[in-house]
Scaffold this motif. Structure first.
Motif, PDB file in Angstrom:
ATOM      1  N   LYS A 219       0.982  -1.446   0.016  1.00 25.54           N
ATOM      2  CA  LYS A 219       0.141   0.104   0.094  1.00 25.54           C
ATOM      3  C   LYS A 219       0.895   1.276   0.053  1.00 25.54           C
ATOM      4  N   ILE A 220       1.961   1.231   0.783  1.00 26.77           N
ATOM      5  CA  ILE A 220       2.963   2.349   0.684  1.00 26.77           C
ATOM      6  C   ILE A 220       3.425   2.594  -0.553  1.00 26.77           C
ATOM      7  N   VAL A 221       3.897   1.447  -1.244  1.00 25.04           N
ATOM      8  CA  VAL A 221       4.449   1.608  -2.437  1.00 25.04           C
ATOM      9  C   VAL A 221       3.806   2.198  -3.603  1.00 25.04           C
ATOM     10  N   ARG A 222       2.451   1.779  -3.452  1.00 27.56           N
ATOM     11  CA  ARG A 222       1.504   2.073  -4.463  1.00 27.56           C
ATOM     12  C   ARG A 222       1.081   3.710  -4.387  1.00 27.56           C
ATOM     13  N   ARG A 223       1.013   4.173  -3.010  1.00 27.06           N
ATOM     14  CA  ARG A 223       0.707   5.387  -2.853  1.00 27.06           C
ATOM     15  C   ARG A 223       1.836   6.357  -3.477  1.00 27.06           C
ATOM     16  N   ILE A 224       3.113   6.125  -3.150  1.00 27.37           N
ATOM     17  CA  ILE A 224       4.263   6.580  -3.304  1.00 27.37           C
ATOM     18  C   ILE A 224       4.492   6.516  -4.843  1.00 27.37           C
ATOM     19  N   PHE A 225       4.451   5.517  -5.458  1.00 24.81           N
ATOM     20  CA  PHE A 225       4.222   5.354  -7.005  1.00 24.81           C
ATOM     21  C   PHE A 225       3.491   6.384  -7.625  1.00 24.81           C
ATOM     22  N   ASN A 226       2.216   6.364  -7.243  1.00 26.44           N
ATOM     23  CA  ASN A 226       1.114   6.769  -8.022  1.00 26.44           C
ATOM     24  C   ASN A 226       1.274   8.664  -7.923  1.00 26.44           C
ATOM     25  N   LYS A 227       2.173   8.977  -6.796  1.00 24.44           N
ATOM     26  CA  LYS A 227       2.325  10.424  -6.785  1.00 24.44           C
ATOM     27  C   LYS A 227       3.639  10.746  -7.445  1.00 24.44           C
ATOM     28  N   ALA A 228       4.666   9.823  -7.253  1.00 19.97           N
ATOM     29  CA  ALA A 228       5.881  10.074  -8.014  1.00 19.97           C
ATOM     30  C   ALA A 228       5.886  10.142  -9.377  1.00 19.97           C
ATOM     31  N   TRP A 229       5.193   9.277 -10.023  1.00 19.13           N
ATOM     32  CA  TRP A 229       4.911   9.004 -11.661  1.00 19.13           C
ATOM     33  C   TRP A 229       4.040   9.885 -12.344  1.00 19.13           C
ATOM     34  N   ARG A 301      19.373 -20.705  -9.108  1.00 19.26           N
ATOM     35  CA  ARG A 301      19.178 -19.588  -8.581  1.00 19.26           C
ATOM     36  C   ARG A 301      20.244 -19.426  -7.285  1.00 19.26           C
ATOM     37  N   ARG A 302      20.806 -20.170  -6.935  1.00 23.47           N
ATOM     38  CA  ARG A 302      22.161 -20.090  -6.101  1.00 23.47           C
ATOM     39  C   ARG A 302      23.242 -19.211  -6.461  1.00 23.47           C
ATOM     40  N   ASN A 303      23.393 -19.202  -8.073  1.00 27.82           N
ATOM     41  CA  ASN A 303      24.201 -18.525  -8.357  1.00 27.82           C
ATOM     42  C   ASN A 303      24.089 -17.259  -8.977  1.00 27.82           C
ATOM     43  N   ILE A 304      22.925 -16.541  -8.908  1.00 28.37           N
ATOM     44  CA  ILE A 304      22.382 -15.293  -9.131  1.00 28.37           C
ATOM     45  C   ILE A 304      23.398 -14.099  -8.443  1.00 28.37           C
ATOM     46  N   ASN A 305      23.762 -13.370  -9.032  1.00 25.61           N
ATOM     47  CA  ASN A 305      25.002 -12.390  -8.700  1.00 25.61           C
ATOM     48  C   ASN A 305      24.634 -11.313  -9.132  1.00 25.61           C
ATOM     49  N   GLN A 306      23.577 -10.617  -9.761  1.00 28.93           N
ATOM     50  CA  GLN A 306      23.049  -9.431 -10.076  1.00 28.93           C
ATOM     51  C   GLN A 306      21.432  -9.162  -9.917  1.00 28.93           C
ATOM     52  N   ILE A 307      21.100  -7.719  -9.955  1.00 28.29           N
ATOM     53  CA  ILE A 307      20.046  -7.435  -9.652  1.00 28.29           C
ATOM     54  C   ILE A 307      19.307  -6.590 -10.662  1.00 28.29           C
ATOM     55  N   ARG A 308      17.989  -6.315 -10.666  1.00 28.84           N
ATOM     56  CA  ARG A 308      17.675  -5.404 -11.232  1.00 28.84           C
ATOM     57  C   ARG A 308      16.800  -4.278 -10.319  1.00 28.84           C
ATOM     58  N   THR A 309      17.322  -3.089 -10.497  1.00 31.23           N
ATOM     59  CA  THR A 309      15.994  -2.021  -9.811  1.00 31.23           C
ATOM     60  C   THR A 309      14.929  -1.639 -10.683  1.00 31.23           C
ATOM     61  N   ALA A 310      13.859  -2.216 -10.317  1.00 28.25           N
ATOM     62  CA  ALA A 310      13.005  -2.359 -11.191  1.00 28.25           C
ATOM     63  C   ALA A 310      11.756  -1.068 -10.979  1.00 28.25           C
ATOM     64  N   LEU A 311      11.734  -0.839  -9.619  1.00 34.48           N
ATOM     65  CA  LEU A 311      10.864   0.303  -9.432  1.00 34.48           C
ATOM     66  C   LEU A 311      11.378   1.118  -8.465  1.00 34.48           C
ATOM     67  N   MET A 312      11.184   2.587  -8.815  1.00 33.65           N
ATOM     68  CA  MET A 312      11.599   3.517  -7.519  1.00 33.65           C
ATOM     69  C   MET A 312      10.731   4.728  -7.885  1.00 33.65           C
ATOM     70  N   GLY A 313      10.666   5.432  -6.774  1.00 35.25           N
ATOM     71  CA  GLY A 313       9.628   6.387  -6.593  1.00 35.25           C
ATOM     72  C   GLY A 313      10.007   7.369  -5.425  1.00 35.25           C
ATOM     73  N   VAL A 314       9.937   8.596  -5.749  1.00 35.09           N
ATOM     74  CA  VAL A 314      10.148   9.887  -4.673  1.00 35.09           C
ATOM     75  C   VAL A 314       8.905  10.771  -5.001  1.00 35.09           C
TER      76      VAL A 314
END
Length: 378
Positions: A219-229, A301-314
């Motif tokens: 709920k927090i993410v949704r509220r921020i996302f809808n304002k930020a974007w 899956r044990r060998n995953i060594n990278q990530i994707r920053t998929a969502l961000m909002g301010v």
């Protein structure tokens, strides 16, 4: 001797067998492509399921196949997103799920049948691809074919851009996928920036997403996302059911060490969601979990060594104050401790100069470019 003209058959998908052909075509089409990662078939099936995908509460889809000599040689979907048009006061239709052999006549036919279907329903222009919504995989890969796609990002044949442009479409927007690695990241600069931000905002606190209280965090993410974007190109507010559905899937892979919420005086003002790049495991599979795929997934899956920053909002009142840079810093530092060696920041609109500047400051470089296309329907 007179050349024989090859004919194409266009089919509106309506039967279970045709839906299966629609879903299976990419797995045949990309067989042998080194960098294509077969997505889980169960997830692809859900994307076009009008009963299980919450997008269709406010949207419609019509899927088409093109055959030549009894072989499938292309697919496309025409999509109506009613919430998009309500939010933007527009009359836009969408195309999606575009896959095609390297034949301009097939591409022309696919894009024409989708456009005709949308025109008949009163749409004045078409935008795409979105699969099916702007919150799902969007765009066509136009640069960076030598890299594997990250989780929830598409991969395409290098000739798609020309096929679509030659069919009368123009670029609507480019989107970037940045890559930051342990070798390129500028930690000194990030720590100096953190000092400046914390002097300005002494009550700022960055915490990990609480998986035990995920419903509230969503709920927090949704509220921020809808304002930020709200002011960004292509944005439509994400609904509660859409985010809940997404959260159900992400809960299985979410790592709180790279998923954060920023608070000021206890009030959430920003978030960043990094995801372990499950595609590193999926590329060893064929898109199926059973009977043996699940074991391959768990093993790799044990060998995953990278990530994707998929969502961000301010939220708007705190944009431009460096909070996004601190969220990136927290993800990078925590990620390094967890064994992640790099992160993809995607997707970033070419018009989002603020986010591009932040990415460049932390040492990220553009690795891939994706493109959205548009066309007027006369």
């Amino acid at each position: 001797m007179k050349a024989t003209q090859r004919t194409h058959k266009i089919t509106l998908v309506s039967t279970d067998e045709q839906r299966k052909q629609f879903l299976e075509f990419p797995y045949e089409h990309y067989a042998g492509d080194e960098h294509w990662v077969a997505p889980l078939k169960m997830e692809q099936k859900k994307l076009i399921d009008e009963e299980k995908n919450p997008f269709y509460e406010n949207g419609e889809i019509a899927m088409f196949l093109v055959e030549r000599d009894d072989n499938i040689c292309g697919r496309i979907a025409a999509i109506r997103d009613h919430r998009y048009n309500e939010h933007h006061h527009s009359n836009t239709g969408f195309f999606g799920f575009f896959e095609c052999i390297n034949d301009q006549s097939v591409a022309n036919l696919l894009l024409k049948v989708a456009s005709d279907w949308l025109r008949e329903r009163g749409h004045s222009d078409v935008l795409g691809p979105s699969n099916p919504s702007m919150m799902d995989e969007i765009g066509i890969l136009v640069d960076g074919f030598e890299y594997y796609p990250s989780i929830m990002m598409p991969y395409h044949k290098p000739y798609y851009d020309e096929l679509i442009k030659n069919a009368g479409y123009e670029k609507a927007m480019d989107m970037y996928a940045f890559r930051v690695t342990q070798a390129t990241v500028s930690l000194d600069r990030m720590y100096r920036a953190e000092e400046v931000v914390r002097r300005r905002l002494p009550m700022l606190k960055i915490r990990e997403v609480n998986l035990k209280n995920l419903d509230e965090e969503v709920k927090i993410v949704r509220r921020i996302f809808n304002k930020a974007w709200a002011g960004n190109w292509g944005f439509i507010p994400i609904t509660e059911s859409e985010l809940e559905d997404l959260a159900k899937d992400l809960k299985l892979i979410l790592d709180p060490k790279v998923a954060h919420i920023a608070e000021i005086n206890g009030e959430p003002v920003a978030f960043s969601i990094g995801l372990p790049d499950l595609n590193q495991a999926l590329r060893h599979m064929d898109g199926t979990l059973f009977p043996t795929g699940i074991f391959k997934l768990l093993w790799h899956r044990r060998n995953i060594n990278q990530i994707r920053t998929a969502l961000m909002g301010v939220i708007p009142e705190y944009q431009g104050k460096g909070i996004d840079a601190l969220l990136h810093k927290e993800t990078i530092i925590n990620g390094k401790q967890e064994g992640y060696k790099s992160s993809e920041l995607s997707w970033v609109l070419e018009s989002n100069t603020g986010m591009i500047r932040v990415a460049e400051k932390i040492g990220a470089k553009i690795e891939k470019t994706y493109r959205m296309y548009s066309k007027e329907l006369l």
